[in-house]
Each structure stands twice: as C-alpha cells, then as structure tokens.
Design a protein around this motif. Structure first.
Motif, PDB file in Angstrom:
ATOM      1  N   GLY A   9     -23.108 -18.680   8.789  1.00 51.98           N
ATOM      2  CA  GLY A   9     -24.190 -18.369   9.260  1.00 51.98           C
ATOM      3  C   GLY A   9     -23.883 -19.694  10.812  1.00 51.98           C
ATOM      4  N   GLY A  10     -24.379 -19.410  12.181  1.00 50.27           N
ATOM      5  CA  GLY A  10     -23.439 -20.452  13.019  1.00 50.27           C
ATOM      6  C   GLY A  10     -24.135 -19.423  14.051  1.00 50.27           C
ATOM      7  N   SER A  11     -22.655 -19.747  15.200  1.00 50.83           N
ATOM      8  CA  SER A  11     -23.405 -19.608  16.548  1.00 50.83           C
ATOM      9  C   SER A  11     -21.952 -19.529  17.107  1.00 50.83           C
ATOM     10  CB  SER A  11     -23.159 -20.654  17.867  1.00 50.83           C
ATOM     11  OG  SER A  11     -25.109 -21.254  17.469  1.00 50.83           O
ATOM     12  N   VAL A  12     -21.699 -18.083  17.538  1.00 47.94           N
ATOM     13  CA  VAL A  12     -20.338 -17.599  18.281  1.00 47.94           C
ATOM     14  C   VAL A  12     -19.934 -16.862  19.543  1.00 47.94           C
ATOM     15  CG1 VAL A  12     -20.603 -15.455  16.965  1.00 47.94           C
ATOM     16  CG2 VAL A  12     -18.360 -16.122  17.317  1.00 47.94           C
ATOM     17  N   GLN A  13     -19.200 -16.967  19.831  1.00 51.49           N
ATOM     18  CA  GLN A  13     -19.266 -16.577  21.418  1.00 51.49           C
ATOM     19  C   GLN A  13     -19.189 -14.476  21.340  1.00 51.49           C
ATOM     20  OE1 GLN A  13     -16.091 -17.865  24.119  1.00 51.49           O
ATOM     21  NE2 GLN A  13     -17.137 -19.710  24.522  1.00 51.49           N
ATOM     22  N   PRO A  14     -19.605 -14.160  22.399  1.00 51.66           N
ATOM     23  CA  PRO A  14     -19.624 -12.449  22.624  1.00 51.66           C
ATOM     24  C   PRO A  14     -18.089 -12.254  22.105  1.00 51.66           C
ATOM     25  CG  PRO A  14     -21.148 -13.503  24.167  1.00 51.66           C
ATOM     26  CD  PRO A  14     -20.291 -14.626  23.624  1.00 51.66           C
ATOM     27  N   PRO A  92     -24.791 -10.435  21.730  1.00 48.47           N
ATOM     28  CA  PRO A  92     -26.095 -11.202  21.985  1.00 48.47           C
ATOM     29  C   PRO A  92     -27.153 -10.447  21.105  1.00 48.47           C
ATOM     30  CG  PRO A  92     -24.458 -11.238  24.310  1.00 48.47           C
ATOM     31  CD  PRO A  92     -23.903 -10.429  23.444  1.00 48.47           C
ATOM     32  N   GLU A  93     -26.921  -9.447  21.055  1.00 44.15           N
ATOM     33  CA  GLU A  93     -28.019  -8.799  20.298  1.00 44.15           C
ATOM     34  C   GLU A  93     -28.038  -8.888  18.788  1.00 44.15           C
ATOM     35  OE1 GLU A  93     -28.126  -7.384  24.171  1.00 44.15           O
ATOM     36  OE2 GLU A  93     -26.132  -7.082  22.875  1.00 44.15           O
ATOM     37  N   ASP A  94     -26.547  -8.985  18.733  1.00 43.49           N
ATOM     38  CA  ASP A  94     -26.984  -9.320  17.351  1.00 43.49           C
ATOM     39  C   ASP A  94     -27.701 -10.513  16.325  1.00 43.49           C
ATOM     40  OD1 ASP A  94     -23.725  -8.045  17.290  1.00 43.49           O
ATOM     41  OD2 ASP A  94     -24.861  -6.915  16.435  1.00 43.49           O
ATOM     42  N   SER A  95     -28.080 -11.479  17.637  1.00 40.60           N
ATOM     43  CA  SER A  95     -28.354 -12.417  17.145  1.00 40.60           C
ATOM     44  C   SER A  95     -29.686 -12.445  16.341  1.00 40.60           C
ATOM     45  CB  SER A  95     -28.843 -13.281  18.419  1.00 40.60           C
ATOM     46  OG  SER A  95     -27.785 -13.586  19.688  1.00 40.60           O
ATOM     47  N   ALA A  96     -29.730 -13.475  15.043  1.00 42.67           N
ATOM     48  CA  ALA A  96     -31.201 -12.313  14.279  1.00 42.67           C
ATOM     49  C   ALA A  96     -31.130 -14.219  13.390  1.00 42.67           C
ATOM     50  CB  ALA A  96     -31.449 -11.915  14.076  1.00 42.67           C
ATOM     51  N   VAL A  97     -31.753 -13.928  12.028  1.00 48.98           N
ATOM     52  CA  VAL A  97     -31.357 -14.644  11.143  1.00 48.98           C
ATOM     53  C   VAL A  97     -31.542 -13.716  10.187  1.00 48.98           C
ATOM     54  CG1 VAL A  97     -33.190 -15.998   9.292  1.00 48.98           C
ATOM     55  CG2 VAL A  97     -33.565 -16.184  11.672  1.00 48.98           C
ATOM     56  N   TYR A  98     -29.884 -13.894   9.237  1.00 52.29           N
ATOM     57  CA  TYR A  98     -30.146 -12.586   8.848  1.00 52.29           C
ATOM     58  C   TYR A  98     -30.161 -13.577   7.347  1.00 52.29           C
ATOM     59  CZ  TYR A  98     -27.256 -10.609  11.945  1.00 52.29           C
ATOM     60  OH  TYR A  98     -26.668  -9.699  13.266  1.00 52.29           O
ATOM     61  N   TYR A  99     -30.826 -12.072   5.904  1.00 55.15           N
ATOM     62  CA  TYR A  99     -31.646 -12.119   4.724  1.00 55.15           C
ATOM     63  C   TYR A  99     -30.735 -11.509   4.199  1.00 55.15           C
ATOM     64  CZ  TYR A  99     -35.533 -14.244   7.685  1.00 55.15           C
ATOM     65  OH  TYR A  99     -36.109 -15.258   7.998  1.00 55.15           O
ATOM     66  N   GLY A 121     -32.800 -13.993  -0.112  1.00 56.28           N
ATOM     67  CA  GLY A 121     -32.376 -15.109   0.076  1.00 56.28           C
ATOM     68  C   GLY A 121     -33.242 -16.273   1.158  1.00 56.28           C
ATOM     69  N   GLN A 122     -32.916 -17.315   1.616  1.00 58.15           N
ATOM     70  CA  GLN A 122     -34.016 -18.013   3.064  1.00 58.15           C
ATOM     71  C   GLN A 122     -33.945 -17.298   4.323  1.00 58.15           C
ATOM     72  OE1 GLN A 122     -36.566 -20.105   2.116  1.00 58.15           O
ATOM     73  NE2 GLN A 122     -35.711 -19.424  -0.253  1.00 58.15           N
ATOM     74  N   GLY A 123     -32.598 -17.287   4.859  1.00 55.85           N
ATOM     75  CA  GLY A 123     -31.705 -16.763   5.677  1.00 55.85           C
ATOM     76  C   GLY A 123     -31.269 -17.622   6.405  1.00 55.85           C
ATOM     77  N   THR A 124     -30.417 -16.838   7.158  1.00 56.33           N
ATOM     78  CA  THR A 124     -28.909 -17.564   7.883  1.00 56.33           C
ATOM     79  C   THR A 124     -29.440 -17.516   9.758  1.00 56.33           C
ATOM     80  OG1 THR A 124     -26.737 -19.100   7.756  1.00 56.33           O
ATOM     81  CG2 THR A 124     -27.289 -16.631   7.157  1.00 56.33           C
ATOM     82  N   GLN A 125     -29.057 -18.707  10.175  1.00 58.47           N
ATOM     83  CA  GLN A 125     -28.989 -17.978  11.113  1.00 58.47           C
ATOM     84  C   GLN A 125     -28.354 -17.679  12.693  1.00 58.47           C
ATOM     85  OE1 GLN A 125     -32.125 -18.293  14.026  1.00 58.47           O
ATOM     86  NE2 GLN A 125     -30.758 -17.335  15.139  1.00 58.47           N
TER      87      GLN A 125
END
Length: 130
Positions: A9-14, A92-99, A121-125
């Motif tokens: 997980g992490g941050s990324v630009q559109p 941006p609408e894909d932003s979430a915690v992914y499990y 899993g615990q989830g990843t942002q």
C-alpha cells in the motif's frame, strides 16, 4: 490460525499504479480462493477482485467488478506463494483500506461476497491524491 500478510500500500498520484501482495502464513495460495476488498471512510466494504482455486492450470478464474475491469488485475504467483493485485490508472475514488481475504470454497461471482472468506488481513492503506 492462518494469517494473511499484506504489503504494497501507499500513496500515489491520480493515473498512477500500485501493486498489493498477500501471502498466507500456512499452506500455499493454491489451497485458497482469494480476494481483495476495500473500505473507504463512511462506506461499506466492497469487493475489488477475486481469484479462484484452480490447481489444474496456471490461470485460475478471476472475477473483477465492472468498475475495476481493465484497470485491476489479480494473479497468484505459486513460486513466491503470494497473490497480487495490480492496480492501474488509479483515481481518488480508489482511496481506501484494502483487505486481503482467503477461503476454501466458492466459485464465480460468489467470490465477490465477503461471507465466502474465512481469513482476513489487517488491511493496507491506499491513497490516491495529487
């Protein structure tokens, strides 16, 4: 008890891409049907992609909701004993915690339902922002 270890997980630009990976602590990925779900603040958990158990081929059947089709791809890598979600053209609408989720039964569209899965899993942002 089986644990699912997530990474990527992490941050990324559109418009960017990210790859999430999930490895079970016991047995191999071929023993499980697996999926990714996500949950954004104030929203219900939703299925992102699933991949079935199929020990007879190198390409187990996958299910991807229409909103993600063509952008998201899910695969099992038996050599690395991991399941991965490749996400492209992120918005941006894909932003979430992914499990990551794993279970033993289910086929087809049933694999997009959370009740199928026994382990989580615990989830990843994942954050998509400019």
């Amino acid at each position: 008890q089986i644990q699912l270890m997530e990474s990527g997980g992490g941050s990324v630009q559109p418009g960017g891409s990210l790859r999430l990976s999930c490895t079970p602590s016991k047995y191999t990925v071929n023993n499980y049907c697996m999926a990714w779900f996500r949950q954004a603040p104030g929203k219900e958990r939703e299925a992102v992609a699933s991949i079935a158990i199929d020990t007879t081929s190198n390409s187990p059947p996958t299910n991807i909701p229409p909103s993600n089709k063509g952008r998201f791809f899910i695969v099992k890598d038996v050599a690395k004993n991991s399941m991965s979600l490749e996400m492209n053209r992120l918005i941006p609408e894909d932003s979430a915690v992914y499990y990551c989720a794993a279970g033993y039964t289910g086929t087809g569209s049933l694999l997009l339902q959370s009740r199928v899965y026994k382990y989580w899993g615990q989830g990843t942002q994942v954050t998509v922002s400019s």
